[in-house]
Scaffold this active site. Sequence first.
Site, PDB file in Angstrom:
ATOM      1  N   ASP A  17       1.347  -0.810 -13.735  1.00  6.13           N
ATOM      2  CA  ASP A  17       2.424  -1.436 -12.557  1.00  6.13           C
ATOM      3  C   ASP A  17       2.064  -3.264 -13.124  1.00  6.13           C
ATOM      4  OD1 ASP A  17       1.757   0.896 -11.578  1.00  6.13           O
ATOM      5  OD2 ASP A  17       0.357  -0.670  -9.722  1.00  6.13           O
ATOM      6  N   GLY A  49       1.043  -1.096   0.222  1.00  7.45           N
ATOM      7  CA  GLY A  49       0.205  -0.071  -0.338  1.00  7.45           C
ATOM      8  C   GLY A  49       0.618   0.637   0.359  1.00  7.45           C
TER       9      GLY A  49
HETATM   10  P1  ADP Z   1       0.185  -1.173  -3.501  1.00  9.27           P
HETATM   11  O1  ADP Z   1      -0.709  -1.906  -4.463  1.00  9.27           O
HETATM   12  O2  ADP Z   1       0.892   0.713  -4.108  1.00  9.27           O
HETATM   13  O3  ADP Z   1       1.023  -1.910  -2.722  1.00  9.27           O
HETATM   14  P2  ADP Z   1      -2.606  -1.660  -3.330  1.00  9.27           P
HETATM   15  O4  ADP Z   1      -3.828  -1.281  -2.581  1.00  9.27           O
HETATM   16  O5  ADP Z   1      -2.708  -1.450  -5.064  1.00  9.27           O
HETATM   17  O6  ADP Z   1      -0.706  -0.764  -2.872  1.00  9.27           O
HETATM   18  O7  ADP Z   1      -2.432  -3.768  -3.575  1.00  9.27           O
HETATM   19  C1  ADP Z   1      -2.105  -3.717  -1.598  1.00  9.27           C
HETATM   20  C2  ADP Z   1      -3.242  -4.706  -1.248  1.00  9.27           C
HETATM   21  O8  ADP Z   1      -2.632  -5.683  -2.124  1.00  9.27           O
HETATM   22  C3  ADP Z   1      -2.967  -5.046   0.454  1.00  9.27           C
HETATM   23  O9  ADP Z   1      -3.560  -4.645   0.633  1.00  9.27           O
HETATM   24  C4  ADP Z   1      -3.087  -6.819  -0.169  1.00  9.27           C
HETATM   25  O10 ADP Z   1      -4.541  -7.209  -0.022  1.00  9.27           O
HETATM   26  C5  ADP Z   1      -2.501  -7.049  -1.060  1.00  9.27           C
HETATM   27  N1  ADP Z   1      -0.816  -7.844  -1.394  1.00  9.27           N
HETATM   28  C6  ADP Z   1       0.239  -7.372  -2.162  1.00  9.27           C
HETATM   29  N2  ADP Z   1       1.184  -7.770  -1.432  1.00  9.27           N
HETATM   30  C7  ADP Z   1       0.660  -9.010  -0.855  1.00  9.27           C
HETATM   31  C8  ADP Z   1       1.299 -10.127   0.239  1.00  9.27           C
HETATM   32  N3  ADP Z   1       2.610 -10.262   0.612  1.00  9.27           N
HETATM   33  N4  ADP Z   1       0.562 -10.534   1.062  1.00  9.27           N
HETATM   34  C9  ADP Z   1      -1.111 -10.957   0.463  1.00  9.27           C
HETATM   35  N5  ADP Z   1      -1.793  -9.464   0.194  1.00  9.27           N
HETATM   36  C10 ADP Z   1      -0.802  -8.893  -0.891  1.00  9.27           C
HETATM   37 MG    MG Z   2      -1.308  -1.417  -6.720  1.00 15.18          MG
END
Ligand code: ADP
Ligand code: MG
Length: 399
Positions: free
Chosen positions: A184, A131
Amino acid sequence: MSAPAFFEAPARAEAAEAVADAYRDAFGETPEGVWSAPGRVNLIGEHVDYTGGLCLPLALPHRTFVALSPRHDDVVRVRSAQEAGADWEGSLAEVGAGSPEGWAAYVAGVPWAMGHEHGFDAVVDGHVPLGSGLSSSAALECAVAIALADLAGLPTDDAGRAELAGACVQAENVVAGANTGGMDQAASLRCREGGAILLDTRDDSVTHLPLDLAGAGLALLVVDTRAAHSHSGGEYGARRADVERAARALGVPDLRAVDPADLDEALARLAGQPGAEVLTRRVRHAVTEIDRVARTAQLLRAGRVREVGALMDASHESLRHDYEVSARELDLVVDTARAAGALGARMTGGGFGGSAIALVERDATGEVAAAVRDAFARERLRAPQFLAALPSRGAGRDA
Ligand code: ADP
Ligand code: MG
């Protein structure tokens, strides 16, 4: 002034072994393999992907790893080291728009979008901050996608990766319900070590460009402000609506079609429209930003990395004043980094929070980071997190 600790990416072999161990703990057997995909940072070209523009992302050394084995039925079982206690198990038949909810959407949405009938068991371990605008969501989707493609014998050349990126976008848009463009996933799957990609969002074509930061004695400092992007959803929709209205008023398919040399003439034609003052600034951002990306690409082709700093500065001013998507924390990083000697700095990603980047002399990285840390402390803001972005390889198999 001691430098703050950086959030380091673990070594590939150790990270792959750790996720395989976690898989053995979860499922009692050795996984078929381990794959990973990187987070990304956009060097320049912000908020132009929905108006036919160009962007220029690179893959981070920070990756999300997945240990996975295929199954013969349509069941998916998955757990994540970052979501303890939220394991998910379900059948591919129940995956669709808005289902499953939560983090598992980014996993189960991928075989759904690829049209796969067989499920898998998987354990995820991510090293991309969640996030923070560094695309942990794409890293997760793309790690799963490359694993499934590899096991199914699908092509993983650039054309194959472009297909996979499309499936990951579908998973994110439809299953996870997040409104994002394709930068992305293209970056996570299609970047190569030592370079960035010039992505043309009109046709998703990619040009590989060299980005030898170390050779130029430079570093790209990433500052995760840890500020929540609370207004990002509604503001994103509003900006999109602005540029679509402006394009209609100008009689062009998208703002890419406005030649930067004709910008003043185009802006003059907006006079008299309702909200002309705001539209003028939105159009000026889109047209000048797309031009800055083209100029950055020329500089990278010529190995003139240092000169990109001035374009980063101009990009930030445009996003801050004309497009109005910055935030107090992002401006503070940018202003502080510049004052501490950065060659250029800008917000990166959608804005309203998330991360900023600074192009710095490699030897000054710690000093610039310390200045940003101290500025945040003085303003009583939450301590930011620092990462170094060396252009890294795209998604692939690790073990
Ligand atoms: P960003 O892509 O900028 O990090 P986003 O809101 O698009 O932010 O995505 C973040 C979301 O992706 C997290 O809240 C989760 O739901 C999911 N996510 C990302 N990496 C993981 C991980 N390693 N394990 C579980 N969920 C993940
Ligand atoms: Mg994202």
